[in-house]
Design an enzyme around this catalytic site. Structure first.
Site, PDB file in Angstrom:
ATOM      1  N   THR A 216      15.877   1.248  -3.060  1.00  0.00           N
ATOM      2  CA  THR A 216      14.766   0.760  -2.248  1.00  0.00           C
ATOM      3  C   THR A 216      13.532   0.570  -3.115  1.00  0.00           C
ATOM      4  O   THR A 216      13.086   1.485  -3.798  1.00  0.00           O
ATOM      5  CB  THR A 216      14.468   1.744  -1.099  1.00  0.00           C
ATOM      6  OG1 THR A 216      15.605   1.783  -0.225  1.00  0.00           O
ATOM      7  CG2 THR A 216      13.251   1.298  -0.302  1.00  0.00           C
TER       8      THR A 216
ATOM      9  N   TYR B  65      15.644   6.574  -3.041  1.00  0.00           N
ATOM     10  CA  TYR B  65      14.195   6.462  -3.209  1.00  0.00           C
ATOM     11  C   TYR B  65      13.866   7.026  -4.582  1.00  0.00           C
ATOM     12  O   TYR B  65      14.334   8.109  -4.943  1.00  0.00           O
ATOM     13  CB  TYR B  65      13.450   7.265  -2.144  1.00  0.00           C
ATOM     14  CG  TYR B  65      13.428   6.632  -0.778  1.00  0.00           C
ATOM     15  CD1 TYR B  65      12.971   5.334  -0.600  1.00  0.00           C
ATOM     16  CD2 TYR B  65      13.841   7.345   0.351  1.00  0.00           C
ATOM     17  CE1 TYR B  65      12.949   4.749   0.657  1.00  0.00           C
ATOM     18  CE2 TYR B  65      13.813   6.769   1.605  1.00  0.00           C
ATOM     19  CZ  TYR B  65      13.367   5.473   1.754  1.00  0.00           C
ATOM     20  OH  TYR B  65      13.337   4.898   2.996  1.00  0.00           O
TER      21      TYR B  65
ATOM     22  N   HIS C  66      11.498  -3.435   5.349  1.00  0.00           N
ATOM     23  CA  HIS C  66      11.637  -2.029   5.754  1.00  0.00           C
ATOM     24  C   HIS C  66      11.488  -1.881   7.273  1.00  0.00           C
ATOM     25  O   HIS C  66      10.935  -0.906   7.782  1.00  0.00           O
ATOM     26  CB  HIS C  66      10.601  -1.158   5.041  1.00  0.00           C
ATOM     27  CG  HIS C  66      11.110   0.207   4.679  1.00  0.00           C
ATOM     28  ND1 HIS C  66      11.591   0.518   3.428  1.00  0.00           N
ATOM     29  CD2 HIS C  66      11.230   1.356   5.413  1.00  0.00           C
ATOM     30  CE1 HIS C  66      11.956   1.795   3.404  1.00  0.00           C
ATOM     31  NE2 HIS C  66      11.766   2.307   4.596  1.00  0.00           N
TER      32      HIS C  66
ATOM     33  N   LYS D 298      16.938  -3.328  -2.521  1.00  0.00           N
ATOM     34  CA  LYS D 298      16.490  -3.477  -1.128  1.00  0.00           C
ATOM     35  C   LYS D 298      14.967  -3.566  -1.058  1.00  0.00           C
ATOM     36  O   LYS D 298      14.259  -2.798  -1.707  1.00  0.00           O
ATOM     37  CB  LYS D 298      16.968  -2.275  -0.314  1.00  0.00           C
ATOM     38  CG  LYS D 298      16.584  -2.308   1.166  1.00  0.00           C
ATOM     39  CD  LYS D 298      17.179  -1.112   1.899  1.00  0.00           C
ATOM     40  CE  LYS D 298      16.885  -1.161   3.379  1.00  0.00           C
ATOM     41  NZ  LYS D 298      15.470  -0.853   3.688  1.00  0.00           N
TER      42      LYS D 298
ATOM     43  N   SER E 167      20.975   7.545   3.483  1.00  0.00           N
ATOM     44  CA  SER E 167      19.605   7.596   2.975  1.00  0.00           C
ATOM     45  C   SER E 167      19.366   8.837   2.124  1.00  0.00           C
ATOM     46  O   SER E 167      19.939   9.907   2.384  1.00  0.00           O
ATOM     47  CB  SER E 167      18.620   7.602   4.151  1.00  0.00           C
ATOM     48  OG  SER E 167      17.301   7.871   3.716  1.00  0.00           O
TER      49      SER E 167
END
Length: 387
Positions: free
Chosen positions: A156, A130, A276, A252, A107
């Site tokens: 994402t 992100y 999520h 995603k 992440s």
């Protein structure tokens, strides 16, 4: 040594060993947590078709995810603050995934940095991005992921605006934790976690501190993060990121057939059908319930993966039967990590693999790639109940 027979066993140990704020961070959804609950409960509505008098020998769970060979159709999903569930958590999870032969996804909001994980592993891992307002930061972290040899970018799309999670606000979630009286009282009972954390320098967001402008310590980090998620993320920005990345791209957060068609038209390598983990739009359909509609919309035009709600090998099988090429697990491996570190992640993967293998056999299948709609029974209206 505890006898681990299911993911729930690891969850109980995780709750006992991890600080409350980090256990709650993993085990929560937004607002009423309706979607968070239904992600799992909707799996329970799907029944399996038992088949007998078939040859069950020589079974295989091996397949591919975006042309990468995997031991089973399961990847470790990107989970923020993984290194707060257990010291050096991302490194330990990545090592367990590497040993088992499944992908690990790091992440953006990890505690161990991209470089940390690359240094301590041999197999290429995937990186989840992100999109932030600061384009220089985005460009730099993409370059860092490329330099580290990451073999796929997981972009994402469903966190342009941060969903409210009541438990995080009430617990004062931060990394590292602020030493308020309630936190100190809780940590006093989590001595194993505390001793391990004292032994590592990795206690904040390693991909951000020292890399983002104006973020040199944790005091400036929280304000930067709250302001940085880009609400203007659209297909033009996705195209810019794809060009900058230049490699395998997974989108995603797809939960709508029209969005899935747009992703296929865009030419992404794969999509992840995901809400999520119920942490964003509360009241959205569970991922497993919307999956068949998305499969019907895009068919074989794009590789379809799924996450949100998977807690067993049977859940994996059901997702594959409804059209997913592969799956991601988040909480299931986090329970293992928080319970037993790297060994716990290994146990979680072993549990899911064994359940998948045995259930596949009892459904009369020898190859995971042969699973399909013929292996499951759905209640009337399961896929068309909501219009």
């Amino acid at each position: 040594m505890a006898v681990i027979t299911c993911i729930e066993d690891l969850k109980r140990i995780h709750k006992r060993r991890a600080p409350k704020m980090f256990y709650d961070y993993a085990e929560s959804g937004s607002y009423t947590e309706q979607t968070f609950r239904e992600n799992s409960s909707d799996f329970a509505q799907i029944r399996l078709r038992q088949k007998v008098a078939v040859d069950m020998s020589g079974r295989s769970t091996a397949t591919e995810m975006i042309s990468q060979k995997v031991t089973m159709p399961v990847a470790l999903a990107p989970v923020g603050l993984t290194g707060m569930q257990c010291a050096d958590g991302e490194i330990k999870a990545a090592r367990a995934a590497e040993a088992f032969g499944v992908p690990f996804t790091l992440s953006t909001m990890s505690i161990c940095s991209i470089e940390d994980v690359a240094t301590h592993t041999k197999a290429p891992f995937w990186f989840q991005l992100y999109v932030m307002r600061d384009e220089d930061f985005v460009d730099a972290i993409i370059e860092r992921a490329k330099k580290a040899g990451c073999s796929a970018l997981v972009l994402t799309l469903d966190l342009q605006i941060l969903g409210q999670r009541h438990k995080d606000l009430k617990n004062g979630l931060s990394a590292p934790p602020k030493f308020t009286l309630p936190v100190l009282l809780d940590l006093a009972t989590k001595w194993r976690w505390g001793l391990e954390m004292l032994g590592t320098p990795r206690r904040s967001f390693g991909n951000i501190v020292g890399h983002a402008k104006g973020v040199g310590d944790t005091s400036s980090l929280m304000s930067w993060t709250a302001e940085q998620f880009d609400p203007q993320l659209d297909w033009n920005k996705i195209a810019r990121i794809r060009e900058k990345w230049g490699g395998k791209l997974i989108l995603k957060g797809i939960l709508d057939a029209e969005d899935a068609r747009m992703a296929a038209d865009f030419g992404a390598d794969a999509i992840i059908v995901s809400n999520h983990g119920g942490r964003q739009l509360d009241g959205a359909l569970s991922a497993i319930r919307i999956l068949p509609e998305i499969v019907a919309a895009v068919g074989d035009r794009i590789e379809i993966h799924m996450d949100s709600g998977i807690r067993s090998g049977q859940d994996v099988l059901k997702a594959l039967a409804l059209g997913a090429k592969s799956t991601f697990i988040g909480r299931a491996f986090i329970y293992g990590l928080g319970a037993m570190g790297q060994e716990g992640v290994k146990r979680a993967l072993e549990v899911i693999h064994k359940e998948l293998d045995i259930t596949m056999a009892l459904c009369g299948e020898r190859d995971v790639k042969d699973l399909g709609r013929h292996n499951v029974l759905l209640p009337e209206g399961f896929t068309g109940q909501y219009k």
